[in-house]
Design an enzyme around this catalytic site. Structure first.
Site, short mmCIF file in Angstrom:
data_model
loop_
_atom_site.label_atom_id
_atom_site.label_comp_id
_atom_site.label_asym_id
_atom_site.label_seq_id
_atom_site.Cartn_x
_atom_site.Cartn_y
_atom_site.Cartn_z
CG ASP A 95 -44.92 -5.86 29.73
OD1 ASP A 95 -44.82 -4.89 30.51
OD2 ASP A 95 -44.54 -5.82 28.55
CD GLU A 141 -48.94 -6.70 22.87
OE1 GLU A 141 -48.17 -7.15 23.73
OE2 GLU A 141 -48.93 -5.51 22.51
CE1 TYR A 147 -48.55 -6.88 28.53
CE2 TYR A 147 -48.28 -8.44 26.72
CZ TYR A 147 -48.20 -7.15 27.22
OH TYR A 147 -47.81 -6.15 26.41
N1 ADE Z 1 -44.09 -4.77 24.43
C1 ADE Z 1 -45.14 -5.58 24.55
N2 ADE Z 1 -46.12 -5.23 23.70
C2 ADE Z 1 -45.67 -4.17 22.99
C3 ADE Z 1 -46.19 -3.37 21.95
N3 ADE Z 1 -47.40 -3.60 21.46
N4 ADE Z 1 -45.43 -2.36 21.48
C4 ADE Z 1 -44.21 -2.15 21.98
N5 ADE Z 1 -43.66 -2.85 22.95
C5 ADE Z 1 -44.38 -3.86 23.47
#
Ligand code: ADE
Length: 360
Positions: free
Chosen positions: A162, A63, A144
């Site tokens: 997000d 993340e 987030y």
């Molecule tokens: N965008 C933000 N977090 C994500 C995740 N864990 N997997 C794929 N896209 C993402």
């Protein structure tokens, strides 16, 4: 399959939007079961129900990396980090400079510093906080990330909203109001829809929908599992959402950057630990400022050959640097060390990597 809205969100689930979207989570999860992307930090759809538990370290690390870059770019860094530091305790024990070097090229270097701080705090505590509120207390963990880690790693009924989720819901809601208000409405709507029994898969399904179907320029509504709820599609113009205020042009800063060779080694310096690119290795450079190139430092007042320029866009400004090769500096600025150009490139932030590439 029955989808149970979170108890904590029951009240909000009574809102008009949540009622309108009542069937959406089940349709989305059904699609996710068949179309989930396979990603290195994820467990597969249905695995949680079989008792597989995601590793919070991997979820959190992904993340933080994905806040600033694409999935393919982050995947290479994720692989490097998890091979070098397979656990949060291993990362906590790493040298700062090794972590900064491994992060080079990902940008937003304050995040790398917070990454280390967070790993050390979790290691000192002996466990991860499991709730959104508890996660929020960790260094570098904003709303987030806290929502995402709580839902993905711990199955807490939290939402991960997000920019991609904002886009999907701006279309579902045909959100035409002030973007700040709409973002609040979107966050409330998503929170109210989180299914109590599968919050992690719901978050992952929304991420996949945004990345593969409800894409920024050309949403593919024909294959969208939630098109029947989409007001943007009903209007015929889903791609016009989200409607955001125009971005202000970024100011431009100027400077010079110096390439000083000693055989196949190049001069680098460690930047101050706070501020832009803080704690990273860099090439010697002037200050960067608006309105024109700042004066050259005394030590650089020698024959210097301009070999071109590089541009780099930071969050708050665009940077234009003249790249100069200095053959024989009168003296060297303090803090300079020489390192093999081939080896050091990977540890440099992208802007310096671009300058070194011009000279190589
Ligand atoms: N965008 C933000 N977090 C994500 C995740 N864990 N997997 C794929 N896209 C993402």
């Amino acid at each position: 399959m029955a989808i149970v809205p979170c108890m904590a969100n029951r009240e909000k689930a009574d809102s008009a939007e949540a009622l309108r979207f009542a069937g959406l989570p089940a349709a989305l999860l059904d699609w996710y079961a068949r179309h989930a992307r396979t990603l290195p930090w994820r467990i597969g759809p249905g695995e949680r129900a079989r008792g597989v538990v995601p590793d919070p370290y991997r979820v959190w690390l992904a993340e933080i990396m994905l806040q600033q870059t694409t999935v393919p770019h982050a995947a290479a860094y994720f692989d490097k980090f998890t091979r070098t530091w397979p656990s949060v305790e291993a990362l906590a024990g790493a040298e700062d400079s090794d972590v900064m070097a491994a992060w080079a090229g990902l940008g937003y270097y304050a995040r790398a510093r917070n990454l280390l701080k967070c790993a050390r705090e979790v290691t000192a505590r002996g466990e991860w906080p499991r709730t959104e509120a508890g996660l929020r207390e960790l260094p570098g963990v904003g709303p987030y990330t806290a929502g995402a880690v709580a839902a993905l790693a711990f199955g807490e009924p939290a939402a991960a909203v997000d920019g991609n989720v904002d886009r999907v819901f701006a279309r579902l809601l045909a959100a035409k109001g002030d973007w700040k208000d709409e973002k609040r409405r979107i966050a409330e709507t998503v929170r109210a829809l989180v299914p109590a029994d599968r919050p992690g898969e719901f978050a992952e399904a929304l991420m996949d929908l945004g990345a593969t179907v409800c894409t920024p320029k050309r949403p593919n509504c024909l294959i969208c599992p939630v098109h029947e709820w989409c007001m943007g599609r009903a209007e015929g113009v889903p791609e016009q959402y989200p409607i955001k205020p125009a971005k202000k042009a970024k100011p431009v800063r100027f400077g010079e950057v110096y390439i000083i060779w000693r055989e196949d080694e190049v001069a680098v310096e460690r930047r101050p630990s706070s501020g832009l690119l803080g704690g990273m290795l860099g090439l010697p450079t002037t200050d960067w400022r608006e309105g024109g190139v700042p004066d050259r430092a005394d030590w650089a007042m020698v024959d210097a050959t301009s070999i071109g320029g590089v541009k780099h866009v930071f969050t708050h400004f665009e940077l234009r640097l003249d790249v100069l090769v200095i053959e024989s500096p009168s003296e060297l600025p303090t803090g300079i060390e020489f390192q093999s150009a081939g080896d050091v490139a990977a540890a440099l932030p992208t802007v310096f990597r671009k300058a070194l590439k011009l000279a190589s």
